[in-house]
Design a protein around this motif. Structure first.
Motif, mmCIF file in Angstrom:
data_model
loop_
_atom_site.group_PDB
_atom_site.id
_atom_site.type_symbol
_atom_site.label_atom_id
_atom_site.label_comp_id
_atom_site.label_asym_id
_atom_site.label_seq_id
_atom_site.Cartn_x
_atom_site.Cartn_y
_atom_site.Cartn_z
ATOM 1 N N ARG A 277 4.222 -9.559 -6.696
ATOM 2 C CA ARG A 277 3.916 -8.231 -6.499
ATOM 3 C C ARG A 277 4.648 -7.086 -6.869
ATOM 4 O O ARG A 277 4.244 -5.966 -7.468
ATOM 5 N N ALA B 167 15.992 -3.555 5.653
ATOM 6 C CA ALA B 167 15.474 -4.452 4.709
ATOM 7 C C ALA B 167 16.537 -4.547 3.565
ATOM 8 O O ALA B 167 16.433 -5.503 2.876
ATOM 9 N N THR C 223 8.436 -1.162 3.179
ATOM 10 C CA THR C 223 8.150 -2.405 4.082
ATOM 11 C C THR C 223 7.924 -2.079 5.240
ATOM 12 O O THR C 223 8.394 -1.111 6.003
ATOM 13 N N GLY D 114 9.893 8.792 8.077
ATOM 14 C CA GLY D 114 8.339 8.350 7.545
ATOM 15 C C GLY D 114 7.393 9.448 8.098
ATOM 16 O O GLY D 114 6.322 9.478 7.910
ATOM 17 N N GLY E 173 0.605 -1.283 0.068
ATOM 18 C CA GLY E 173 -0.070 0.188 -0.241
ATOM 19 C C GLY E 173 0.742 1.286 -0.138
ATOM 20 O O GLY E 173 0.641 2.264 -0.723
ATOM 21 N N MET F 294 5.990 11.870 5.586
ATOM 22 C CA MET F 294 4.951 11.292 4.553
ATOM 23 C C MET F 294 3.646 11.260 5.401
ATOM 24 O O MET F 294 2.661 11.900 5.060
ATOM 25 N N ALA F 295 3.801 11.164 6.747
ATOM 26 C CA ALA F 295 2.642 10.921 7.698
ATOM 27 C C ALA F 295 1.948 12.576 7.728
ATOM 28 O O ALA F 295 0.791 12.518 7.809
ATOM 29 N N MET G 162 9.778 -1.643 12.249
ATOM 30 C CA MET G 162 8.832 -1.122 13.245
ATOM 31 C C MET G 162 9.034 -2.164 14.445
ATOM 32 O O MET G 162 9.682 -3.164 14.172
ATOM 33 N N ASP H 84 10.688 -6.608 -3.970
ATOM 34 C CA ASP H 84 9.602 -6.967 -2.866
ATOM 35 C C ASP H 84 9.810 -8.423 -2.560
ATOM 36 O O ASP H 84 9.924 -8.955 -3.754
HETATM 37 P P1 NAD Z 1 1.774 -3.844 2.615
HETATM 38 O O1 NAD Z 1 1.719 -4.951 3.602
HETATM 39 O O2 NAD Z 1 0.424 -3.323 2.164
HETATM 40 O O3 NAD Z 1 3.112 -3.874 1.982
HETATM 41 C C1 NAD Z 1 4.423 -4.126 2.521
HETATM 42 C C2 NAD Z 1 5.214 -4.921 1.376
HETATM 43 O O4 NAD Z 1 6.577 -5.113 1.759
HETATM 44 C C3 NAD Z 1 4.526 -6.201 1.001
HETATM 45 O O5 NAD Z 1 4.128 -6.114 -0.254
HETATM 46 C C4 NAD Z 1 5.625 -7.229 1.263
HETATM 47 O O6 NAD Z 1 5.913 -8.361 0.810
HETATM 48 C C5 NAD Z 1 7.064 -6.367 1.451
HETATM 49 N N1 NAD Z 1 7.870 -6.955 2.353
HETATM 50 C C6 NAD Z 1 8.213 -7.292 3.589
HETATM 51 N N2 NAD Z 1 9.385 -7.293 4.016
HETATM 52 C C7 NAD Z 1 10.149 -7.051 3.045
HETATM 53 C C8 NAD Z 1 11.498 -7.073 2.762
HETATM 54 N N3 NAD Z 1 12.519 -7.348 3.746
HETATM 55 N N4 NAD Z 1 12.019 -6.840 1.518
HETATM 56 C C9 NAD Z 1 11.283 -6.694 0.412
HETATM 57 N N5 NAD Z 1 9.805 -6.723 0.610
HETATM 58 C C10 NAD Z 1 9.329 -6.568 1.758
HETATM 59 O O7 NAD Z 1 2.132 -2.577 4.117
HETATM 60 P P2 NAD Z 1 1.942 -0.996 3.935
HETATM 61 O O8 NAD Z 1 0.826 -0.614 4.053
HETATM 62 O O9 NAD Z 1 2.474 -0.539 2.403
HETATM 63 O O10 NAD Z 1 2.943 -0.616 5.237
HETATM 64 C C11 NAD Z 1 4.211 -0.561 5.071
HETATM 65 C C12 NAD Z 1 4.876 0.272 6.178
HETATM 66 O O11 NAD Z 1 4.535 1.507 5.890
HETATM 67 C C13 NAD Z 1 4.165 0.141 7.741
HETATM 68 O O12 NAD Z 1 5.465 0.376 8.460
HETATM 69 C C14 NAD Z 1 3.186 1.355 7.452
HETATM 70 O O13 NAD Z 1 3.247 1.745 9.081
HETATM 71 C C15 NAD Z 1 4.101 2.421 6.821
HETATM 72 N N6 NAD Z 1 3.320 3.270 6.267
HETATM 73 C C16 NAD Z 1 3.722 4.841 6.463
HETATM 74 C C17 NAD Z 1 2.881 5.645 5.998
HETATM 75 C C18 NAD Z 1 3.375 7.230 6.387
HETATM 76 O O14 NAD Z 1 2.348 7.867 6.031
HETATM 77 N N7 NAD Z 1 4.412 7.390 6.680
HETATM 78 C C19 NAD Z 1 1.800 5.488 5.229
HETATM 79 C C20 NAD Z 1 1.208 4.273 5.075
HETATM 80 C C21 NAD Z 1 2.028 3.118 5.560
#
Ligand code: NAD
Length: 282
Positions: free
Chosen positions: A162, A212, A201, A250, A136, A253-254, A205, A157
């Protein structure tokens, strides 16, 4: 004259979200009568599949807008009357404006990240960038990078299908850039050639400690942007700053998504620097 603007955040497990206090404090500075509610599906014992009913409830109660988060950003699409082209491409909505009883979907995750990059990093137009994570958050950051004119984007990823699907869809939308998927095991081959790296990713957290990718593989001049903001100083941000890289945490962005939401909801220009200060106090 004392019109109250009411907004709510809908999602699961959002009771400790920083978004409501960010909105309320900024709105107070802007002199608005603004109320931001938290509609946590878990405590309300509502199913994410009933998002349409919650939209109706918001409209019936006179809410001006809803912010939408996990797990409803895709589910909400089916209930909208109108959708911004960017949200349509992303297939994700984090803001629904309620106007004359109609639901209009927007995505301020990508514009929020774009604003964060413009504020916090040197120009990235024409550069090569790698990104880890295409979920996302990663869909939004990748869209912003290409909108800002990145010429080569390499997506990684652990879910390789994906990354490939994301690369295909972005390539179609941004034909003048080169968007490809790569495997993390090849990072030693491509990471040193990047002017910047975005991390999207959950790694870093509390529940997913670590980094990563290997920061020592980066070009010394490369910048590093993280989307994780809890903690704000992730291991990645710590390691990259210690190695002398320009970093974007991050929280930017938030704050960016919240600032863009306030602008769309109220038509009034918020002050992102002031919101950043509030954010750091939360
Ligand atoms: P998500 O589950 O939709 O996507 C995460 C992706 O990362 C998945 O496709 C997964 O397969 C991949 N992944 C996991 N570990 C990996 C690795 N070691 N190497 C490569 N790919 C890997 O999650 P999301 O909603 O995108 O959230 C991800 C992070 O972003 C979370 O920590 C969330 O809190 C943060 N986030 C921050 C903001 C902001 O405004 N700063 C907004 C949205 C989400």
């Amino acid at each position: 004259a004392d019109h109250i603007i009411t907004v709510a955040l809908i999602g699961e497990g959002i009771s400790a979200s920083f978004t409501p206090p960010m909105h309320e404090r900024e709105a107070e500075h802007l002199g608005l009568h603004y109320r931001y509610e938290t509609w946590d599906l878990l405590t309300m014992q509502e199913s994410a599949d009933d998002i349409g009913l919650l939209l109706d409830r918001a409209r019936d109660r006179g809410l001006a807008a809803l912010n939408i988060t996990h797990p409803c950003k895709q589910r909400v699409l089916a209930h909208l009357d109108e959708l911004s082209p960017e949200a349509a491409h992303l297939g994700a909505v984090n803001l629904v404006l309620i106007r004359d009883g109609r639901f209009i979907g927007h995505n301020t995750d990508w514009t929020g990240f774009r604003a964060a990059v413009l504020d916090g990093l040197p120009s990235i137009a024409g550069s090569s960038v790698a990104q880890f994570g295409t979920g996302g958050a990663g869909a939004a950051t990748a869209y912003a990078l290409l909108d800002l004119g990145v010429s080569t984007l390499t997506l990684v990823d652990v879910d390789s299908a994906r990354a490939l699907a994301a690369a295909d869809s972005l390539q179609a939308n941004f034909p003048s850039a080169r968007v490809t998927a790569a495997s993390a095991v090849d990072a030693p081959l491509f990471l040193g050639q990047q002017q910047g790296v975005v991390h999207a990713t959950p790694t870093g957290m509390a529940e997913h400690p670590g980094v990563a990718f290997d920061v020592s593989l980066l070009n010394p001049d490369a910048w590093v942007a993280d989307v994780v903001y809890r903690p704000l100083r992730t291991q990645l941000i710590e390691q990259a700053s210690a190695a002398g890289h320009a970093v974007l945490d991050g929280g930017r962005m938030a704050v960016g998504q919240a600032a863009d939401s306030i602008r769309l909801i109220t038509g009034i220009e918020p002050k992102p620097e002031r919101m950043r200060k509030h954010f750091l106090e939360l």
